[in-house]
Design a protein around this motif. Structure first.
Motif, PDB file in Angstrom:
ATOM      1  N   THR A  27       0.835  -1.193   0.000  1.00 21.55           N
ATOM      2  CA  THR A  27       0.000   0.000   0.000  1.00 21.55           C
ATOM      3  C   THR A  27       0.871   1.245   0.000  1.00 21.55           C
ATOM      4  O   THR A  27       1.988   1.233   0.494  1.00 21.55           O
ATOM      5  CB  THR A  27      -0.919   0.027   1.230  1.00 21.55           C
ATOM      6  N   ARG A  30      -2.441   6.929   1.240  1.00 21.42           N
ATOM      7  CA  ARG A  30      -3.630   6.714   2.072  1.00 21.42           C
ATOM      8  C   ARG A  30      -4.328   5.393   1.785  1.00 21.42           C
ATOM      9  O   ARG A  30      -5.455   5.169   2.236  1.00 21.42           O
ATOM     10  CB  ARG A  30      -4.607   7.863   1.868  1.00 21.42           C
ATOM     11  N   GLU A  31      -3.703   4.508   1.056  1.00 15.26           N
ATOM     12  CA  GLU A  31      -4.315   3.216   0.750  1.00 15.26           C
ATOM     13  C   GLU A  31      -4.359   2.341   1.992  1.00 15.26           C
ATOM     14  O   GLU A  31      -3.389   2.242   2.727  1.00 15.26           O
ATOM     15  CB  GLU A  31      -3.527   2.483  -0.331  1.00 15.26           C
ATOM     16  N   HIS A  34      -4.707  -2.897  -1.021  1.00 16.00           N
ATOM     17  CA  HIS A  34      -4.370  -2.891  -2.446  1.00 16.00           C
ATOM     18  C   HIS A  34      -4.149  -4.348  -2.850  1.00 16.00           C
ATOM     19  O   HIS A  34      -3.207  -4.989  -2.410  1.00 16.00           O
ATOM     20  CB  HIS A  34      -3.098  -2.084  -2.692  1.00 16.00           C
ATOM     21  N   TRP A  46      -9.138   3.361  -0.142  1.00 14.26           N
ATOM     22  CA  TRP A  46      -8.455   4.521   0.408  1.00 14.26           C
ATOM     23  C   TRP A  46      -9.109   4.970   1.690  1.00 14.26           C
ATOM     24  O   TRP A  46     -10.271   4.697   1.942  1.00 14.26           O
ATOM     25  CB  TRP A  46      -8.514   5.702  -0.568  1.00 14.26           C
ATOM     26  N   TYR A  47      -8.363   5.739   2.445  1.00 12.41           N
ATOM     27  CA  TYR A  47      -8.882   6.354   3.672  1.00 12.41           C
ATOM     28  C   TYR A  47      -9.021   7.852   3.443  1.00 12.41           C
ATOM     29  O   TYR A  47      -8.069   8.507   3.032  1.00 12.41           O
ATOM     30  CB  TYR A  47      -7.923   6.093   4.834  1.00 12.41           C
ATOM     31  N   LYS A  48     -10.213   8.377   3.678  1.00 12.45           N
ATOM     32  CA  LYS A  48     -10.446   9.817   3.607  1.00 12.45           C
ATOM     33  C   LYS A  48     -10.489  10.351   5.031  1.00 12.45           C
ATOM     34  O   LYS A  48     -11.263   9.859   5.842  1.00 12.45           O
ATOM     35  CB  LYS A  48     -11.773  10.121   2.918  1.00 12.45           C
ATOM     36  N   THR A  54     -13.910   5.101   4.386  1.00 13.82           N
ATOM     37  CA  THR A  54     -13.181   4.410   3.323  1.00 13.82           C
ATOM     38  C   THR A  54     -13.845   4.717   1.989  1.00 13.82           C
ATOM     39  O   THR A  54     -15.040   4.971   1.928  1.00 13.82           O
ATOM     40  CB  THR A  54     -13.196   2.887   3.554  1.00 13.82           C
ATOM     41  N   THR A  56     -13.753   3.322  -2.253  1.00 15.07           N
ATOM     42  CA  THR A  56     -13.254   2.323  -3.189  1.00 15.07           C
ATOM     43  C   THR A  56     -13.971   2.477  -4.530  1.00 15.07           C
ATOM     44  O   THR A  56     -14.879   3.280  -4.669  1.00 15.07           O
ATOM     45  CB  THR A  56     -13.431   0.895  -2.632  1.00 15.07           C
TER      46      THR A  56
END
Length: 80
Positions: A27, A30-31, A34, A46-48, A54, A56
């Motif tokens: 990864t 911010r992944e 993967h 991803w993380y926001k 999350t 995707t």
């Protein structure tokens, strides 16, 4: 956004890599997840930071619903 709970990321990855023939990748940024399969097929979660959820792709969403349906983890259905 927010479909995949943070606490389910590792179980989801385990499901994909051990039961569905996907392979883990390193990864970056911010992944959180993967995985890839064959040429060009990949799923990234991803993380926001705001609002701490999350995110995707549509393929990721489809695979997560597959995980919910066929996973042996019955508590995966319940979000916080």
């Amino acid at each position: 956004p927010g479909l995949i709970p943070l606490k389910e990321i590792y179980h989801f990855e385990d499901f994909l890599t051990h039961e569905r023939d996907w392979h883990s990748a390193v990864t970056q940024g911010r992944e959180l997840l993967h995985v890839y399969r064959h040429a060009g097929e990949e799923v990234i979660v991803w993380y926001k930071e705001k609002p701490r959820t999350t995110v995707t792709t549509r393929r990721g969403m489809g695979l997560y619903y597959c995980y919910l349906t066929f996973s042996k983890r019955k508590d995966a259905y319940y979000h916080e």
